[in-house]
Design an enzyme around this catalytic site. Sequence first.
Site, mmCIF file in Angstrom:
data_model
loop_
_atom_site.group_PDB
_atom_site.id
_atom_site.type_symbol
_atom_site.label_atom_id
_atom_site.label_comp_id
_atom_site.label_asym_id
_atom_site.label_seq_id
_atom_site.Cartn_x
_atom_site.Cartn_y
_atom_site.Cartn_z
ATOM 1 N N ARG A 83 0.444 -1.442 0.309
ATOM 2 C CA ARG A 83 0.125 -0.188 -0.293
ATOM 3 C C ARG A 83 0.645 0.701 0.204
ATOM 4 N NH1 ARG A 83 -5.100 1.759 3.949
ATOM 5 N NH2 ARG A 83 -3.900 3.436 4.307
ATOM 6 N N ARG A 92 -4.186 6.268 -2.864
ATOM 7 C CA ARG A 92 -3.478 4.392 -2.060
ATOM 8 C C ARG A 92 -3.804 2.816 -3.260
ATOM 9 N NH1 ARG A 92 -7.202 5.571 2.062
ATOM 10 N NH2 ARG A 92 -6.457 7.611 1.637
ATOM 11 N N ASP A 95 -7.223 0.040 -0.057
ATOM 12 C CA ASP A 95 -7.493 0.195 1.294
ATOM 13 C C ASP A 95 -9.392 -0.551 1.709
ATOM 14 O OD1 ASP A 95 -7.043 2.051 3.483
ATOM 15 O OD2 ASP A 95 -8.852 3.025 3.220
ATOM 16 N N ASP A 97 -11.527 -1.759 4.648
ATOM 17 C CA ASP A 97 -11.623 -0.790 6.007
ATOM 18 C C ASP A 97 -13.076 -2.177 6.778
ATOM 19 O OD1 ASP A 97 -10.464 1.021 6.688
ATOM 20 O OD2 ASP A 97 -12.025 2.420 4.947
HETATM 21 O O1 GSY Z 1 -12.051 5.006 3.581
HETATM 22 C C1 GSY Z 1 -11.399 4.826 2.338
HETATM 23 C C2 GSY Z 1 -10.766 5.218 1.091
HETATM 24 N N1 GSY Z 1 -11.343 7.134 0.576
HETATM 25 C C3 GSY Z 1 -11.726 6.599 -0.566
HETATM 26 C C4 GSY Z 1 -12.316 5.159 -1.429
HETATM 27 O O2 GSY Z 1 -12.791 4.256 -1.262
HETATM 28 N N2 GSY Z 1 -13.192 6.066 -2.758
HETATM 29 C C5 GSY Z 1 -13.735 6.880 -2.656
HETATM 30 N N3 GSY Z 1 -14.604 7.448 -3.559
HETATM 31 N N4 GSY Z 1 -13.540 8.192 -1.983
HETATM 32 C C6 GSY Z 1 -12.306 8.107 -0.439
HETATM 33 N N5 GSY Z 1 -12.042 8.859 -0.160
HETATM 34 C C7 GSY Z 1 -10.844 7.536 0.914
HETATM 35 S S1 GSY Z 1 -10.051 9.017 1.788
#
Ligand code: GSY
Length: 171
Positions: A83, A92, A95, A97
Site C-alpha cells: 500500500r 492509495r 485500503d 476498512d
Molecule cells: O476510506 C477509503 C479510502 N477513500 C475512498 C474510497 O475508497 N473511495 C472513494 N470514492 N473516496 C475515498 N476517499 C477515501 S479517503
Amino acid sequence: MVTAYISLGSNMGDKEQALQHAVQLLQKNEYVNVTKVSSIYDTDPVGYEDQDVFLNIVIEVETTLSAQQLLVTCQEIEQQLKRVRIIRWGPRTIDLDILLYNHENIETETLIVPHPRMHERAFVLVPLMEIAKDAVLPTTERTVASYLEEVGHAGVRVFKEIDDVEGFIHS
Ligand code: GSY
C-alpha cells in the site's frame, strides 16, 4: 463464527487487480471465508478530491477471528500489496476498512466499528446495500437502506457486475 463486512478501495495502479488480490489473500486465510462480493463500483474521490477515481467493493466474510485479529489481517494485506499512501485522504493502492462486525459496537485505540464514516459514504453504502440490504448499524439500529436514501447514489457507478466470489477471485 461471526459475519463481518469489509470495504475495499483502490485508486492507484491496476485497481481491479489490487481488489482481486486482496480478496484472494483474505480467502487464503484459514480463519476467513469470503461469502459475498458486491459489484465493482467506479467512484468519485471523497475527502481529498484532486485525485484519480476509485474502484470500490464491499465483501461479506465469515470468520472466527476477533475484530482486532481481523483488523491486523487487513493491515497485513495492505502491507503485502505494498500500500502506498503519500498523503492522508490521498491516493492509495489498497485500503481495507472493517465496516460491521457481528452487530457489535467496538471502540478501541485502533478500531472503531461500525466504521465511523460509513453511514455518510455512498461508495460504501451502495455496494453494502447490494450484498446486505437488511444490515443494521448497531449504533443507531438504522438500516443501510435508510442511510442510503439520505446520502444518495451520486458519484457511484457500476464498473463491473460480479456473479460470485470464486468467479471474482479467479477472473
Ligand atoms: O476510506 C477509503 C479510502 N477513500 C475512498 C474510497 O475508497 N473511495 C472513494 N470514492 N473516496 C475515498 N476517499 C477515501 S479517503
